[in-house]
Design an enzyme around this catalytic site. Structure first.
Site, PDB file in Angstrom:
ATOM      1  N   THR A 183       0.837  -1.184   0.000  1.00  0.00           N
ATOM      2  CA  THR A 183       0.000   0.000   0.000  1.00  0.00           C
ATOM      3  C   THR A 183       0.882   1.247   0.000  1.00  0.00           C
ATOM      4  OG1 THR A 183      -1.779  -1.098   1.145  1.00  0.00           O
ATOM      5  CG2 THR A 183      -1.569   1.244   1.560  1.00  0.00           C
ATOM      6  N   ARG A 211     -14.484  -6.854  -0.220  1.00  0.00           N
ATOM      7  CA  ARG A 211     -13.906  -6.473   1.080  1.00  0.00           C
ATOM      8  C   ARG A 211     -13.459  -5.011   1.033  1.00  0.00           C
ATOM      9  NH1 ARG A 211      -8.298  -4.821   2.530  1.00  0.00           N
ATOM     10  NH2 ARG A 211      -8.043  -5.334   4.711  1.00  0.00           N
ATOM     11  N   VAL A 212     -13.799  -4.261   2.062  1.00  0.00           N
ATOM     12  CA  VAL A 212     -13.365  -2.870   2.169  1.00  0.00           C
ATOM     13  C   VAL A 212     -12.374  -2.775   3.322  1.00  0.00           C
ATOM     14  CG1 VAL A 212     -14.102  -0.487   2.575  1.00  0.00           C
ATOM     15  CG2 VAL A 212     -15.590  -2.058   1.310  1.00  0.00           C
ATOM     16  N   GLY A 213     -11.200  -2.256   3.055  1.00  0.00           N
ATOM     17  CA  GLY A 213     -10.172  -2.141   4.101  1.00  0.00           C
ATOM     18  C   GLY A 213     -10.210  -0.785   4.772  1.00  0.00           C
ATOM     19  N   ASP A 214      -9.123  -0.432   5.403  1.00  0.00           N
ATOM     20  CA  ASP A 214      -9.023   0.836   6.129  1.00  0.00           C
ATOM     21  C   ASP A 214      -8.788   2.028   5.215  1.00  0.00           C
ATOM     22  OD1 ASP A 214      -6.485  -0.372   5.598  1.00  0.00           O
ATOM     23  OD2 ASP A 214      -5.535   1.083   6.921  1.00  0.00           O
ATOM     24  N   THR A 234      -0.657   1.853   6.935  1.00  0.00           N
ATOM     25  CA  THR A 234      -0.475   0.627   6.155  1.00  0.00           C
ATOM     26  C   THR A 234      -0.362  -0.571   7.090  1.00  0.00           C
ATOM     27  OG1 THR A 234       0.960  -0.585   4.648  1.00  0.00           O
ATOM     28  CG2 THR A 234       2.015   1.123   5.969  1.00  0.00           C
ATOM     29  N   GLY A 235      -0.969  -1.664   6.684  1.00  0.00           N
ATOM     30  CA  GLY A 235      -0.948  -2.872   7.510  1.00  0.00           C
ATOM     31  C   GLY A 235      -2.280  -3.588   7.393  1.00  0.00           C
ATOM     32  N   GLY A 237      -5.736  -4.058   7.380  1.00  0.00           N
ATOM     33  CA  GLY A 237      -6.755  -3.019   7.367  1.00  0.00           C
ATOM     34  C   GLY A 237      -7.831  -3.184   8.425  1.00  0.00           C
TER      35      GLY A 237
HETATM   36  N1  ASP Z   1      -4.116  -1.526   4.772  1.00  0.00           N
HETATM   37  C1  ASP Z   1      -4.281  -2.211   3.515  1.00  0.00           C
HETATM   38  C2  ASP Z   1      -5.605  -2.934   3.537  1.00  0.00           C
HETATM   39  O1  ASP Z   1      -5.887  -3.614   4.512  1.00  0.00           O
HETATM   40  C3  ASP Z   1      -3.190  -3.192   3.218  1.00  0.00           C
HETATM   41  C4  ASP Z   1      -1.756  -2.695   3.357  1.00  0.00           C
HETATM   42  O2  ASP Z   1      -1.507  -1.680   3.990  1.00  0.00           O
HETATM   43  O3  ASP Z   1      -0.838  -3.342   2.786  1.00  0.00           O
HETATM   44  O4  ASP Z   1      -6.321  -2.863   2.600  1.00  0.00           O
END
Ligand code: ASP
Length: 317
Positions: A183, A211-214, A234-235, A237
Site C-alpha cells: 500500500t 472487502r473494504v479495508g481501512d 499501512t498494515g 486493514g
Molecule cells: N491496509 C491495507 C488494507 O488492509 C493493506 C496494506 O496496507 O498493505 O487494505
C-alpha cells in the site's frame, strides 16, 4: 522515530510504500535500487510541487500517483489479487483545511484510483463511491482506464496461488517470498499551513471480493486536520478500522494535547497490537514535525523537510 525540529519548516512531506515482513535476505541490491528509485521519484514529485508554493493536497496526489504507476507496489498497476483472481482497489485523499475527503472502494481498471478520489473530494457532494458507481464517475470525468493485462503480474498471480493453497489472507509483505511492496501513501504540510493525506491500495492478497479495508474509510487508514495532523496507515486493514487509527492520532493530539510522536507511538505500538494489528503509519503535524512508526519488520518510507535532504529507509536502522 522522531524527526521533529524546533524550527517550523516551510513545508514537509513523507511517503510510504507499505509495511510488513520485508526480509533483508530477499532484498537483492538490484531490487533495492529499483524500489528506492520509485520511492525517490514519488517524494520528488511531491517536493517539486511544495517548492513552487503548491498545495499539500496536490503534492500528496502526485506522490501517490507515481507509486500507483509502478509495478512494485500494491496500488494501481501493482495491486494484489482477491480470492476470485480479480483486482479491486481502494484510495482516499483528505484535506486538513476544509476537512473534505474523497474516497473510492472496490474499483477495477482505473489507472490512478487516487485521481478519482481527488475528483470526488473536489466535487464535494459525496465522500465515498464504490464499484460500478465509482467507475461510471471516472468515465464521466474522462479519467484513464486500463484493461486487465495492464494490472497482471506473474508475481501477484503466484502470490494468490500461494495464499489460496495456504488458505490465508495476506498482507502484501507477508512472508510468502519475494515481496513486492505494499500500500502507498503520502502526508504533507504546505507553506500555507495546510495538511493533506493520501493513501492507495489493492488491499490484501486473497481477500474476499467486496472487502473494504481501512484505506478508503475516513479516520481509519487516512485522515487530515489542520488543527492536528495528517496520517496515512499501512498494515492489516481490519485492525486499523477497528481501532479508527488515523483519527485516533488526531484525537489524542486535539483532546489529549499529545505531541505527534507520542500519539503515533501510542496508536501503533499499544493500540494496534491490542486489536491483532500489524503495520505502521506516516504522519505530519501542523508544526512540520514528522513521525513514521511501525511494528512490522520494515516499512518502505521517505521523508523530507524544506531545505533538508531526502531521507529514505526500509528497515529500522
Ligand atoms: N491496509 C491495507 C488494507 O488492509 C493493506 C496494506 O496496507 O498493505 O487494505
Amino acid at each position: 522515530m522522531n524527526t521533529g525540529t524546533e524550527k517550523k519548516p516551510r513545508f514537509c512531506i513523507a511517503i510510504h510504500g507499505g509495511a510488513g515482513t520485508i526480509r533483508r535476505s530477499e532484498m537483492s541490491p538490484e531490487k533495492k535500487a529499483v524500489v528506492e528509485n520509485d520511492l525517490l521519484e514519488s517524494i520528488r514529485a511531491g517536493i517539486q510541487i511544495l517548492e513552487k508554493s503548491g498545495k499539500a493536497i496536490d503534492a500528496c496526489v502526485a506522490a501517490v500517483s507515481v507509486l500507483e504507476d509502478s509495478p512494485h507496489f500494491n496500488a494501481g498497476k501493482g495491486s494484489v489479487f482477491n480470492s476470485d483472481g480479480f483486482i479491486e482497489m481502494d484510495a482516499q485523499v483528505m484535506c486538513g483545511n476544509s476537512l473534505r475527503a474523497g474516497a473510492v472502494t472496490c474499483i477495477r481498471n482505473i489507472k490512478n484510483p487516487i485521481k478519482l478520489a481527488r475528483a470526488i473530494l473536489e466535487e464535494g457532494r459525496h465522500v465515498l463511491l464504490s464499484g460500478p458507481g465509482a467507475e461510471k464517475e471516472a468515465k464521466r470525468l474522462g479519467l484513464d482506464f486500463e484493461s486487465d493485462p495492464y494490472f497482471f503480474t506473474q508475481f501477484r498471480y503466484d502470490q494468490l496461488q500461494n495464499a489460496l493453497n495456504k488458505k490465508t489472507i495476506e498482507l502484501d509483505h507477508s512472508d510468502t517470498g519475494d515481496g513486492r511492496f505494499g500500500t502507498v501513501g503520502a502526508v504533507a504540510l504546505d507553506e500555507f499551513g495546510d495538511l493533506a493525506a493520501s493513501t492507495s491500495t489493492g488491499g490484501m492478497t486473497n481477500q474476499k471480493p467486496g472487502r473494504v479495508g481501512d484505506t478508503p474509510l475516513v479516520g481509519c487508514g487516512n485522515y487530515a486536520n489542520n488543527k492536528t495532523c495528517a496520517v496515512s496507515c499501512t498494515g492489516i486493514g481490519e485492525s486499523f478500522v477497528r481501532a479508527v487509527s488515523a483519527y485516533d492520532v488526531s484525537a489524542m493530539m486535539e483532546y489529549g494535547k499529545m505531541p505527534l510522536e507520542e500519539a503515533c507511538n501510542k496508536v501503533i505500538r499499544e493500540k494496534l497490537p491490542a486489536v491483532d494489528g500489524e503495520g505502521g503509519l506516516i504522519a505530519a503535524d501542523h508544526l512540520g514535525n514528522l513521525s513514521l512508526p511501525f511494528i512490522s519488520k520494515g516499512m518502505y518510507r521517505a521523508w523530507c523537510k524544506a531545505g533538508e535532504d531526502i531521507q529514505l529507509k526500509i528497515y529500522r536502522n
